[in-house]
Design an enzyme around this catalytic site. Structure first.
Site, short mmCIF file in Angstrom:
data_model
loop_
_atom_site.label_atom_id
_atom_site.label_comp_id
_atom_site.label_asym_id
_atom_site.label_seq_id
_atom_site.Cartn_x
_atom_site.Cartn_y
_atom_site.Cartn_z
NE ARG B 260 25.46 7.91 31.29
CZ ARG B 260 26.05 7.23 32.27
NH1 ARG B 260 26.08 7.71 33.49
NH2 ARG B 260 26.60 6.05 32.04
CG HIS B 264 29.44 10.39 33.70
ND1 HIS B 264 28.38 11.09 34.22
CD2 HIS B 264 30.55 11.06 34.10
CE1 HIS B 264 28.82 12.13 34.92
NE2 HIS B 264 30.14 12.13 34.85
CE1 TYR B 273 27.42 3.03 34.26
CE2 TYR B 273 29.82 3.13 34.29
CZ TYR B 273 28.61 3.68 33.92
OH TYR B 273 28.57 4.84 33.21
C1 LIG Z 1 30.58 17.79 44.28
C2 LIG Z 1 30.90 16.82 43.22
N1 LIG Z 1 31.12 15.54 43.52
C3 LIG Z 1 31.45 14.63 42.57
C4 LIG Z 1 31.55 15.00 41.27
C5 LIG Z 1 31.95 13.97 40.21
N2 LIG Z 1 30.83 13.68 39.34
C6 LIG Z 1 30.67 14.33 38.18
S1 LIG Z 1 29.24 13.93 37.44
C7 LIG Z 1 28.82 12.85 38.65
C8 LIG Z 1 27.52 12.11 38.58
C9 LIG Z 1 26.37 13.04 38.53
O1 LIG Z 1 25.19 12.33 38.38
P1 LIG Z 1 23.81 13.07 38.11
O2 LIG Z 1 23.60 14.11 39.14
O3 LIG Z 1 22.78 12.01 38.03
O4 LIG Z 1 23.98 13.81 36.73
P2 LIG Z 1 24.27 13.16 35.31
O5 LIG Z 1 25.76 13.11 35.15
O6 LIG Z 1 23.64 11.82 35.25
O7 LIG Z 1 23.68 14.11 34.33
C10 LIG Z 1 29.81 12.81 39.62
C11 LIG Z 1 29.79 11.94 40.81
C12 LIG Z 1 31.31 16.37 40.98
N3 LIG Z 1 31.40 16.82 39.72
N4 LIG Z 1 30.99 17.24 41.95
#
Ligand SMILES: Cc1ncc(C[n+]2csc(CCOP(=O)(O)OP(=O)(O)O)c2C)c(N)n1
Ligand SMILES: Cc1ncc(C[n+]2csc(CCOP(=O)(O)OP(=O)(O)O)c2C)c(N)n1
Ligand SMILES: [Mg+2]
Ligand SMILES: [Mg+2]
Lengths: 327, 364, 327, 364
Positions: B260, B264, B273
Site C-alpha cells: 500500500r 490507508h 507507524y
Molecule cells: C469488521 C470491521 N472491523 C474494522 C474495520 C475498520 N477497518 C477498516 S479497513 C481496516 C484494515 C483492513 O486491512 P486489510 O484487510 O489489510 O485491507 P486494506 O485496507 O489493507 O486494503 C480496518 C481495521 C472495518 N471496516 N470492519
C-alpha cells in the site's frame, strides 16, 4: 381442514413453499437427514434433494452470509437457526447485511431471506435454549419480525415469510410446537391473514392483553379466568413485532382504555416498552391506566428449574389486570 | 517476512520475463499494452480522487496506489458472466468491470451507499465491513453451482466468483468461515487476498507468522502466492484459479504480495507507524514501471502511445473533477425510500414529518 | 482545572487508570503506534509497552473473546471497537459471554471489562461510521451502558467504567470528540458524579428534555432557544442507558408533566420508548402530554450528505416541545 | 476419510505397544492402571447420568461414551497450575480436574448454570456455545504470559491452557480467530479437538475435506493427529504440547480421532442419520478394552483389581443417584442474584414483586 401441530404445520408450510417455487432452498445445521432437532424439515431432504435442503457446516455467520449470496443469485433461502441462543454469531450478517441490502443499494439488490428460529423458554433445557431475542431484531430497520402462535398461522405465515421480498425473522414458539389446531391446508395464501397484521382473538371491553408467540396461550388462559370473574379482557395476538400493527392496537385500547403487554423477554428494552410508548402517543386521552408489562425479568434466562417462575403466567397477568383496573 | 518467501513471478522488477514451471504468460502485446493503459488510468483516477478529497469534494477515499497490478491482472481475468465482490479499495476492479470512475465517487462523496448497479456490472459495491462479503461471494458461487452454471464445459456459461480482501481481513471469522463453506461445497469461488503489508497501522505479521497463502491447505483448497506487483503473474494465476472454479474443481486462495504505497485512507497518517525506508524500497518496485520497461524494451510502448495514454488520463481526471461536483445532493425524502419492499406505516409517517419540515422551510 | 477535548479527556482518563492499576490493559485494532483512529490511546503504548497496549489482529469477536480470558486471569481489559458499525461481529461474545458470566457462575467469575466505542453520526463519513447501537446493549441484562457528553464526564466516567466490577459498554459521541471543557484532573474519582446517575444540566419548569451523548449539545441549544421565547426546558443528561436513573427522571417529570427523549438512534425499539414507558408507569397522573421522541428515523443510517436531516436538531426538538405543550 | 490418514498411535487396537519415532510412553504401570480406573469410572458416571436422564431426573445429558481415552489421556497431562476450558461433553476432563460427578449433574438437572467452582478446579464450566470458549482460553493463556507465568523454567509455575472442542466446532469463526490470536501472541494454549466423527447428525466431512489437524499449519502452529482411542498416545501428545506451551513455544492443535459411540445428547436419535455398521466397527475399537487387554497381558490388571474398580463404580453410581435427587430446587429469589456486582433498582423491584407472589402463595 387438517389437525396439525405447530411444528407439523411449519413442516407442511415449508413443503408447500418448496413445491410452489423451485428457488426456495432450506439451509441449516442438521436439517437434512435428521430433519432438524425439532423435525421442522423432516422428510424434506429426501423429497427435494441435498441441493435444496442443505446441511451446512457449523457456523452461523457462514450460514446467513452464504444465504445472502444465494439470494443475490436469485434463490429464496430459508435459514434455520437451531436455537435462539445460537443466533448471535450471525448477528453481524443479519443486522448489517441482510437488513440493509435493499436500502444500501437503493432497491437494486434485495434479499428475500427467511430466518427461522425456535425461541422462548419453558422446555426445561440448559442455558441458551430458552431465549427471547426478538427485540434485537425488531429494533433493526429493514427486517420484518413475525411470530406464530397456532398451527394455522404457522402454516400460512411461514409461506408468507418466504414469499416476502423483504427479509423476515420468523420466530417459532418452541414450547408450543406440539400444540394442535385445525389448518385449512387446501386454502390459498392470498386469503390467509397477512403476516404483518395483529389479530383480535377474544373481544372484551375492560382491558386489552397484547401478547405474541408463546404467551398467547397464557393470555387466553388468563382471559378465560378473568371472564369467570366477570372481567372481559380483549386478547390481541400481535403476530408482527416489526412493523407493529398499531391500527389494530389503537382501536382496541381506545375502547378499553387499558393495556397490558405480555412477553417472555426481559422487560427493559423489550417489545412491551415500544408498544406502550406507541399507545401512549396514539391513545393518550383514552388511557385510564398506564400500559403495563408482564414479562420475563431483567436477568439473563435462569436455570430451567426456575423458568416457570421467570415466565409470565396467568396469575401474574391477572395481578397486572387488577393493577390496571385499580387506576 | 512475507516478501522473502517464494512468489510466483513472470515479470521481474527490472521488466524481464521470468520462467516458471507452472505458469506462462498467455498475453499478446496488445493485451499487455491494454493492461498498461488500465494501470496508468487507474492510478490517475486514484490520484484524482485523493485530490478531490483534499479539496473537500469527497468525505473519504481509500487509495489503491501501488496495487494496480494485482487489481488489473486479476480483474482482467474475469469473464462477463463472472461476479466479483470487493472491498473499498478495489477501484481497479471496478474499472475492469466497466464502472465509470465518475460514478465511483458517489459513495465517497456521501450521496449514496452504493456507487453502481451491482447487477449491471456484475460487481457488488464497495463493502466496508471487513470480511463479510467473502461469505456472500461463496454463497453466490454456491448459487451458480445449484443453477447448473458450473462445469458445463460451455466457455460462455460456466461461472466463477471472485472475492477480494486484504491481509488484515484474513483474521476475521467470516473469512475463515467462507473458506469452510467454499471447500465443503467445492464452490466456484476464488479468494483474492491483496497482502499490501498493512491493515491500517498493523503490519501483516500482527495477523500471521506464516505466509497467508499457507492458510488454504488446511481448509482443503490450493493456495497460491504471487507477486502482486507483477501484472502478468497476477493475471495468469487468477485465470487458472477462475478456470478451476468454473470447471467445478472448487475454490482457490490467492495471496498477491504488494504494498500500500499511500495512506490507508485520506484520513490516515502513515508516518505515525511506518518508516519511509519501506516506502522507498517499494517505490522502486512500482508495478507500472516494470511493465513500462518491458513494453518499451519490446517496442510496444513508445512516446506517441505514452502521450496518448497521458492525454486520456488528463481528460479522465477532468471528467472526474467536473462530474463529482455535479452529483445531485440527495433529496432528504430519498432517505425514506427502500427500507422495505412496500410502504411501511412508521416510515411513511416519518416521511410526512420530513415533508412538513421541508414545506415549512420552503415557506420561510 | 485543565481545558481538554472529550477525546483528550478519554486519553488522560485511560492513562490515569493504567497508572492506578497495573491490571488495566488496552486492546484493539490500531491502538498502539497509531494511538487509535481517533487518537484515544495516543502515546500510551510508548509509555506502558506492548503488553499493556495491545494491537490485536483484525477480528472483533477475537478481541472481546480474548479480553474475557484476560479478565478471567485477573486483568481489567479495556477494549476499543474502532467504530460503532464494527461491533456486531463481537455481538455474541458481548451479549452471551461478557454480559452473563457473573450470573452464569453465581458470582464465582466476573468480568471487569470495558468496551469503548465511538458512536453516533454527523462526521460526514461512509456507511457504518455513524451508527447508534446503544439499544442492543441497553436491553441486555448484565451489561452497564454509559455515555459521556463533555470532557469532565469523559475523564471520570471512563475511569469509573474501568473500576467497575461489572462489564461496561462505554459509548463515546464521536462527533463531539473535539468539544472542549474544563476538567479537574487533580480531583478524585470518589467525588465525581457516579457513572450510573443522570444529571440535570438545566432546570426548567415547562418540559423535560432527556438526552445523552451527542444529543446533549443539541438539547442544550434547543433549551436556550426556547428560553428566549420564555419556555423553560429542563435538560437531563441521562449518562447511564442501563440501568436508567429513573429517580432523577421521575422527579423532573413529576414537576414538568412533560418529557421529550432525544437520541440519534431510530425511534422504534430505541431508548426513548423504554424511557417513555417507564415514565408512563411512574408518572401516569402527572403527565400532561405523552412522552414524545425526537430521534433518528426508522431507516438504516442514510448517506452522509443526508445525515443532518436524519439527526435530531434543535428545530425538531422545539417542534416536539410545541406539540407537547399543546396537549 | 479421516480415520484412514496416519495417526499417532502408541497402543494399538489389539492392546499391543506400537513404536513411534517421535513419541514414547513415559507411563509406568501404576499410572496406566490409574488411567484404566479413570476410564472405567468415567464410563460409569456417563452411563449413570444417561440413566438418570431417562428416569426424568436430568433434563439433558451429553454422553462422552467412547471418548474416555481422549479425555483421560489429555486430562491427566494437565498440571495443577494449568487451566482448562471444555464443552458440554468433557465429563472426563471434569473428572481429572477433581470435580465430583454428583456436582456435575447440577447443570444438567437445571438447578444452576454452572456445576462447579471454575477457580477451584481450574476448569471453566460446561460451555454450550460452540467455539466461544476457545477465545477465552487463548485470552487466559495470554494472561499467563503477561503475568510472567510462562517460560520461567520453574516446573510448578509455568502455565498452559487447554481448550477442548469438537470436529463441528472447527467451522466456527471463533475457533479460527482463536487460532489467529494464539499464533499471533504465541500464547501457551493447546487446542484439543475431539473429532468424534459427528456434529449431531453431520459427519466430519461436512465441515472439512482434509484432516482437521492440517488446519494448524496455515495458522502458524503445529498440528498433531492422534488416535483418540489410545489413551497413551493422547497422553504423550498432550504432555508434549502442554510443555511446549509452558516453555513459551506457543500453541498446538491436536486432533484426537475418536467416535461418539452414543447419541449426541439424550434428546438425539442417531438412528435417523447414521448406520449401525459404523457403530459396530467402533465398538470393536473401544478405548477401554484395548488398555484392559494390555494391562491384563502385563499382569497389572487382574480379577481382584477389576472387581475393586467395579465396586468403586457401583458405589459411584449409587452416590450419583442419591446425590442427584438431593440437589435443592433453586430458590425462586436466587434468580435475581448476581446479575450485577451490586444491587440494581430494576432487579430489586422485580425481586420484591416475586417476594410478594411467594408471600401470597404462602398465605393461600
Ligand atoms: C469488521 C470491521 N472491523 C474494522 C474495520 C475498520 N477497518 C477498516 S479497513 C481496516 C484494515 C483492513 O486491512 P486489510 O484487510 O489489510 O485491507 P486494506 O485496507 O489493507 O486494503 C480496518 C481495521 C472495518 N471496516 N470492519
Ligand atoms: C453456536 C452454536 N451453534 C449451534 C449449537 C447447537 N449444537 C450443539 S452441539 C452441536 C454439534 C457440535 O459438534 P462438535 O463440535 O463435533 O462436538 P460434539 O458434540 O461432537 O462433541 C451443535 C450444532 C450450539 N450449541 N452453539
Ligand atoms: Mg492490507
Ligand atoms: Mg463431534
Amino acid at each position: 381442514m387438517e389437525e396439525l401441530t405447530i411444528i407439523g404445520a411449519i413442516n407442511k408450510g415449508l413443503r408447500r413453499a418448496m413445491d410452489a417455487d423451485p428457488k426456495v432452498l432450506l439451509m441449516g445445521e442438521d436439517i437434512g437427514k435428521l430433519g432438524g432437532v425439532f423435525r421442522a424439515t423432516e422428510g424434506l431432504q429426501k423429497d427435494f434433494g441435498e441441493n435444496r435442503v442443505i446441511d451446512t457446516p457449523l457456523a452461523e455467520s457462514g450460514i446467513v452470509g452464504t444465504a445472502i449470496g444465494l439470494a443475490l443469485y436469485g434463490y429464496r433461502p430459508v435459514v434455520e437457526i437451531q436455537f435462539d441462543g445460537f443466533v448471535y454469531p450471525a448477528f453481524d450478517q443479519i443486522v448489517v447485511q441482510v437488513a440493509r441490502m435493499r436500502y444500501r443499494t437503493a432497491g437494486v439488490l434485495h434479499l428475500p431471506i427467511t430466518i427461522r428460529m425456535p425461541y422462548g423458554g419453558g422446555i426445561g433445557s440448559v442455558e441458551h435454549h430458552g431465549e427471547s431475542p426478538e427485540a434485537y431484531f425488531a429494533s433493526t430497520p429493514g427486517l420484518r419480525v413475525i411470530t406464530c402462535a397456532d398451527p394455522s398461522d404457522a402454516y400460512w405465515m411461514i409461506q408468507q415469510a418466504i414469499a416476502s421480498d423483504d427479509p423476515v425473522i420468523f420466530l417459532e414458539p418452541k414450547r408450543r410446537y406440539w400444540q394442535k389446531g385445525q389448518v385449512d391446508t387446501n386454502g390459498d395464501m392470498s386469503t390467509a391473514v397477512p403476516m404483518n397484521g395483529a389479530k383480535v382473538l377474544v373481544e372484551g371491553a375492560d382491558c386489552t392483553l397484547i401478547c405474541y408467540g408463546p404467551t398467547v396461550a397464557t393470555a387466553l388462559q388468563a382471559a378465560s379466568m378473568a371472564a369467570e370473574e366477570g372481567v372481559h379482557l380483549e386478547v390481541i395476538n400481535l403476530r408482527s413485532l416489526s412493523p407493529l400493527d398499531l391500527a389494530t392496537l389503537n382501536t382496541s385500547v381506545m375502547k378499553t382504555g387499558r393495556a397490558i403487554v405480555v412477553h417472555e423477554a426481559s422487560s427493559s428494552g423489550g417489545i412491551g416498552g415500544e408498544v406502550g410508548q406507541c399507545l401512549m402517543q396514539s391513545c393518550f386521552y383514552h388511557l385510564k391506566a398506564p400500559v403495563l408489562r408482564v414479562t420475563g425479568y431483567d436477568t439473563p434466562y435462569p436455570p430451567s428449574r426456575n423458568e416457570n417462575r421467570y415466565l409470565p403466567d396467568a396469575d401474574r397477568i391477572l395481578d397486572a389486570v387488577e393493577k390496571s383496573m385499580s387506576y | 517476512m512475507n516478501q522473502l518467501e517464494p512468489l510466483i513471478q513472470l515479470l521481474d522488477n527490472d521488466g524481464s520475463i521470468v520462467e516458471n514451471s507452472q505458469y506462462k504468460s498467455s498475453l499478446d502485446d496488445a493485451t499487455l499494452l491494454g493492461f498498461y493503459r488500465d494501470m496508468v488510468l487507474v492510478r490517475q483516477l486514484d490520484m484524482q480522487a485523493t485530490a478531490l478529497q483534499r479539496q473537500g469534494e469527497l468525505s473519504l477515499w481509500a487509495p489503491c496506489l501501488g496495487q494496480e497490478a494485482a487489481q488489473i491482472g486479476s480483474g482482467r481475468a474475469l469473464k462477463a458472466q463472472d461476479f466479483a465482490f470487493a472491498t473499498y479499495r478495489e477501484h481497479g476492479i471496478a474499472w475492469c468491470r466497466g464502472v465509470d470512475p465518475v460514478q465511483m465517487l458517489r459513495f465517497w462523496r456521501g450521496t449514496v451507499h452504493q456507487s453502481w448497479d451491482a447487477n449491471k456490472h456484475r460487481l457488488y459495491g464497495y463493502q466496508i465491513i471487513i470480511g463479510a462479503h467473502a461469505l456472500h461471494a461463496t454463497g453466490y458461487a454456491m448459487g451458480a453451482q445449484y443453477a447448473g452454471n458450473v462445469a458445463t464445459g460451455q466457455a460462455d456459461k460456466d461461472q466463477a466468483v471472485i472475492a477480494y480482501f486484504g491481509d488484515g481481513a484474513m483474521s476475521e471469522g467470516d473469512i475463515n468461515e467462507a473458506f469452510i463453506f467454499a471447500a465443503a461445497y467445492q464452490a466456484p469461488v476464488v479468494f483474492f487476498c491483496q497482502n499490501n503489508q498493512w491493515a491500517i497501522s498493523e503490519p501483516t505479521k500482527r495477523q500471521s507468522r506464516v505466509p497467508l497463502s499457507h492458510r488454504a491447505d488446511g481448509f482443503g483448497m490450493p493456495g497460491v502466492r504471487v507477486d502482486g506487483n507483477d501484472v502478468i503473474a497476477c493475471h495468469e494465476v487468477t485465470m487458472a484459479a477462475l478456470e478451476r472454479a468454473r470447471s467445478g474443481q472448487g475454490p482457490t486462495l490467492i495471496e498477491a504480495v504488494t504494498y500500500r504505497m499511500g495512506a490507508h485512507t485520506t484520513s490516515d497518517d502513515p508516518t505515525k507507524y511506518r518508516n519511509s525506508a519501506d516506502d522507498e524500497l517499494w517505490r522502486t518496485r512500482d508495478p507500472i514501471e516494470r511493465l513500462r520497461v518491458y513494453l518499451t524494451g519490446k517496442g510496444v510502448l513508445n512516446e506517441t502511445i505514452s502521450a496518448e495514454i497521458a492525454g486520456e488520463a488528463t481528460s479522465l481526471a477532468e471528467r472526474m473533477r467536473e462530474g463529482c461536483r455535479q452529483f445531485p445532493t440527495p433529496e432528504p425524502l430519498a432517505m425514506f425510500d427502500h427500507v422495505y419492499a412496500g410502504p411501511d406505516a412508521r416510515i411513511e409517517a416519518q416521511r410526512a414529518e420530513m415533508q412538513a419540515i421541508l414545506a415549512q422551510e420552503g415557506a420561510n
